[in-house]
Write an enzyme that holds these catalytic residues in place. Structure first.
Site, short mmCIF file in Angstrom:
data_model
loop_
_atom_site.label_atom_id
_atom_site.label_comp_id
_atom_site.label_asym_id
_atom_site.label_seq_id
_atom_site.Cartn_x
_atom_site.Cartn_y
_atom_site.Cartn_z
N ASP A 11 0.84 -1.21 0.00
CA ASP A 11 0.00 0.00 0.00
C ASP A 11 0.87 1.26 0.00
O ASP A 11 2.01 1.23 0.46
CB ASP A 11 -0.91 -0.04 1.24
CG ASP A 11 -2.08 0.91 1.11
OD1 ASP A 11 -2.35 1.40 -0.01
OD2 ASP A 11 -2.74 1.17 2.13
N ASN A 42 -10.40 -2.82 -6.92
CA ASN A 42 -9.60 -1.83 -7.63
C ASN A 42 -10.17 -1.40 -8.99
O ASN A 42 -9.80 -0.37 -9.53
CB ASN A 42 -8.15 -2.32 -7.82
CG ASN A 42 -7.32 -2.27 -6.55
OD1 ASN A 42 -6.37 -3.03 -6.39
ND2 ASN A 42 -7.64 -1.38 -5.63
C1 FPP Z 1 -1.77 0.41 -3.35
O1 FPP Z 1 -1.41 1.72 -3.54
C2 FPP Z 1 -1.37 -0.48 -4.38
C3 FPP Z 1 -2.15 -0.99 -5.39
C4 FPP Z 1 -3.51 -0.55 -5.71
C5 FPP Z 1 -1.71 -2.04 -6.23
C6 FPP Z 1 -0.31 -2.52 -6.06
C7 FPP Z 1 0.41 -2.28 -7.28
C8 FPP Z 1 1.75 -2.19 -7.39
C9 FPP Z 1 2.69 -2.38 -6.27
C10 FPP Z 1 2.40 -1.84 -8.66
C11 FPP Z 1 2.17 -2.80 -9.71
C12 FPP Z 1 2.57 -4.14 -9.36
C13 FPP Z 1 2.84 -5.05 -10.25
C14 FPP Z 1 3.18 -6.40 -9.84
C15 FPP Z 1 2.82 -4.73 -11.68
P1 FPP Z 1 -2.54 2.83 -3.48
O2 FPP Z 1 -2.71 3.36 -4.85
O3 FPP Z 1 -3.77 2.29 -2.84
O4 FPP Z 1 -1.85 3.89 -2.54
P2 FPP Z 1 -2.58 4.98 -1.63
O5 FPP Z 1 -3.33 4.22 -0.58
O6 FPP Z 1 -1.45 5.78 -1.08
O7 FPP Z 1 -3.48 5.76 -2.54
#
Ligand code: FPP
Length: 234
Positions: free
Chosen positions: A13, A61
């Site tokens: 996250d 998502n």
């Molecule tokens: C959370 O960050 C992460 C995700 C929604 C997805 C995880 C994706 C990755 C680590 C990158 C892609 C991975 C691969 C394997 C291609 P958030 O956007 O919810 O962060 P925030 O809570 O700060 O908004």
């Protein structure tokens, strides 16, 4: 290192917050997050950790803005393609889990190609949880077993924890030992709800794109010192 977990899961996250702090668009956070995925996967392989299960895209998502979802799809495809040589070099088995059939065909094809290429490797298994949630996984398992009961292939009496384990997306994986969450939130966000039963939890405020091998070592060290009783007395 002593007492390493066999199975580590990570809720990655904080990509959005990482980007916002730098005045960048959210996608840049995901882009940098993908680089960390590669680093931590390689480290698990170096350490001989059997199973790494990363929450890369939840069933929730899809609700994000169209452009962000489209970026994540493209990133996922490129990541898996570009990472395949590294997986081959490090003897890594690639095993995505989730309702994969709901992804665009191009993404599914890329996933399948890497699954096929890495299937005879014998080292760490990298599972990306994609279009995944704990409740959808449990729902699909209920449905599958219910069909078997209604066909007369399965007796309700035969349903036990092993049978359920063997019908989850995670069938055949070692028990989850350690669940790591970055970016400070104290919740499970629908991740591996069945599997988390006796896992040790470790949370850091560090945002996923800032996560490093050293921080990973801190989590492993904390895990190695925990006393696990599994409901019994020691
Ligand atoms: C959370 O960050 C992460 C995700 C929604 C997805 C995880 C994706 C990755 C680590 C990158 C892609 C991975 C691969 C394997 C291609 P958030 O956007 O919810 O962060 P925030 O809570 O700060 O908004």
């Amino acid at each position: 290192m002593e007492n390493l977990p066999r199975h580590v899961a990570i809720i990655m996250d904080g990509n959005g917050r990482w980007a916002k702090k730098r005045g960048l668009i959210r996608s840049m956070g995901h882009d940098n997050g993908a680089k960390v995925v590669s680093t931590i996967t390689t480290e698990c392989s170096n350490l001989g950790i059997e199973q790494l299960t990363l929450y890369a895209f939840s069933t929730e998502n899809w609700k994000r803005p169209k452009a962000e979802v489209a970026f994540l799809m493209k990133l996922l495809k490129n990541f898996v393609k570009n990472e395949t040589p590294n997986m081959m070099q490090n003897n890594i088995i690639f095993r995505p889990i989730g309702r994969l059939y709901e992804f665009p065909q191009g993404v599914q094809d890329t996933l399948n190609e890497t699954v096929e290429m890495t299937k005879n490797n014998t080292g760490t298994t990298l599972s990306l949880a994609l279009n995944y949630s704990g409740r959808s996984e449990i729902t699909d398992t209920f449905k599958k077993l219910a069909y078997q009961v209604s066909n007369g292939q399965l007796s309700p009496e035969a349903i036990d924890e092993d049978l359920i384990n063997n019908n989850l997306f995670t069938a055949g994986m070692p028990e989850l030992d350690l669940m790591i969450r970055t970016a400070g939130e104290l919740r499970l966000s629908n991740y591996l709800l069945w599997q988390v039963s006796y896992a040790e939890l470790w949370v850091t405020d560090v945002l996923w794109p800032d996560f490093t091998v050293d921080i990973f070592y801190k989590a492993l060290e904390a895990y190695s010192k925990r006393e696990r009783r599994f409901g019994g007395l020691v």
